[in-house]
Design an enzyme around this catalytic site. Structure first.
Site, PDB file in Angstrom:
ATOM      1  N   SER A  15       0.831  -1.191   0.000  1.00  0.00           N
ATOM      2  CA  SER A  15       0.000   0.000   0.000  1.00  0.00           C
ATOM      3  C   SER A  15       0.873   1.251   0.000  1.00  0.00           C
ATOM      4  O   SER A  15       1.687   1.441  -0.909  1.00  0.00           O
ATOM      5  CB  SER A  15      -0.957  -0.045   1.204  1.00  0.00           C
ATOM      6  OG  SER A  15      -1.945   0.955   1.106  1.00  0.00           O
ATOM      7  N   HIS A  38      -7.917  -5.158  -0.385  1.00  0.00           N
ATOM      8  CA  HIS A  38      -6.693  -4.387  -0.225  1.00  0.00           C
ATOM      9  C   HIS A  38      -5.715  -5.069   0.724  1.00  0.00           C
ATOM     10  O   HIS A  38      -4.503  -5.009   0.522  1.00  0.00           O
ATOM     11  CB  HIS A  38      -7.029  -2.984   0.280  1.00  0.00           C
ATOM     12  CG  HIS A  38      -5.859  -2.065   0.293  1.00  0.00           C
ATOM     13  ND1 HIS A  38      -5.121  -1.774  -0.836  1.00  0.00           N
ATOM     14  CD2 HIS A  38      -5.264  -1.385   1.311  1.00  0.00           C
ATOM     15  CE1 HIS A  38      -4.144  -0.945  -0.521  1.00  0.00           C
ATOM     16  NE2 HIS A  38      -4.199  -0.696   0.773  1.00  0.00           N
TER      17      HIS A  38
END
Length: 252
Positions: free
Chosen positions: A95, A229
């Site tokens: 991320s 995610h």
């Protein structure tokens, strides 16, 4: 493995477990927004003994909680450069950490001792990375809702307001950096790049992940895994198996 501060003086940026004999590669890992080095505490158990796992610890979290929050890429690069001592090394980031790893790769390559491999996870390529909304300025309720949507916060953490008081400022700090991020115009990296993401990650839809191929003149691979995610929570064994195979292919 319990990560401890690096034995080398002047390296509060780096956390590692016990040093391994016969190490052929150092793997420096960068955390997601608001995260700390503990995100990588279990990686050494699942990676081959020839890989030394070192997590980068940003100021203002975990063992550095008394320090002001901030992101200093030059200081990170100096810490990694001093730590690997000529041992080949790779970078991994998830991320927000993917972009930190990418920027570190460029800074370290500029010194002539760049990484032999870069792995990026859960992030669009740099040109598409800047968010279209300023999440860092959301009020606390809105920011918590966003964190829950991303899958980066557990119900247990939501029930611990004292801990949230420590996590939320770190998340805001990292998101502020991301929202201001603009990649410099420069030559592509000369090391191979691997890009990973969850199949339903809204930050990396469609073929966006393959855009990372433009950031290297060497080999590129991309793979998706079940999940969103934070796919690597459930898919970590598979991810680490793939990562170890790719690093092994470097034939160090």
């Amino acid at each position: 493995m319990t990560m401890q501060e690096s034995a080398r003086p002047g390296s509060p940026w780096l956390m590692r477990g016990e040093r391994r004999p016969d190490v052929r590669l150092a793997l420096y890992c960068l955390p997601h927004a608001g995260g700390g080095a503990s995100a990588y505490r279990d990686w050494a158990r699942s990676l081959p003994a020839w890989i030394d796992v070192i997590a980068v610890q940003l100021p203002g979290r975990e063992n550095r909680i008394r320090e002001p929050l901030g992101i200093d890429l030059d200081a990170m690069a100096e810490a990694v450069d001093a730590d690997h001592q000529g041992v080949p090394y790779a970078l991994f980031g998830h991320s927000n950490g993917a972009l930190l790893a990418f920027e570190l790769a460029h800074r370290l390559s500029a010194t002539g001792a760049g990484p032999v491999h870069l792995s990026v996870s859960g992030s669009p390529p740099p040109a598409l990375a800047t968010p279209n909304r300023a999440v860092s300025r959301f009020d606390e309720a809105g920011l918590l809702d966003w964190m829950v949507e991303q899958g980066g916060i557990s119900q247990q953490l939501l029930a611990l307001p004292d801990l949230l008081e420590l996590v939320i400022p770190a998340v805001r700090c990292d998101l502020s950096w991301l929202e201001a991020y603009r990649p410099a115009v420069r030559p592509a990296l000369s090391c191979p790049v691997s890009a990973f993401a969850g199949e339903t990650d809204p930050r990396v839809p469609g073929d966006v992940l393959t855009g990372w191929s433009r950031e290297t003149t060497a080999g590129f691979t991309a793979r998706r895994y079940p999940g969103g995610h934070f796919y690597l929570i459930d898919e970590l064994p598979v991810l680490l198996g793939d990562l170890a195979e790719q690093l092994s292919d470097l034939r160090l």
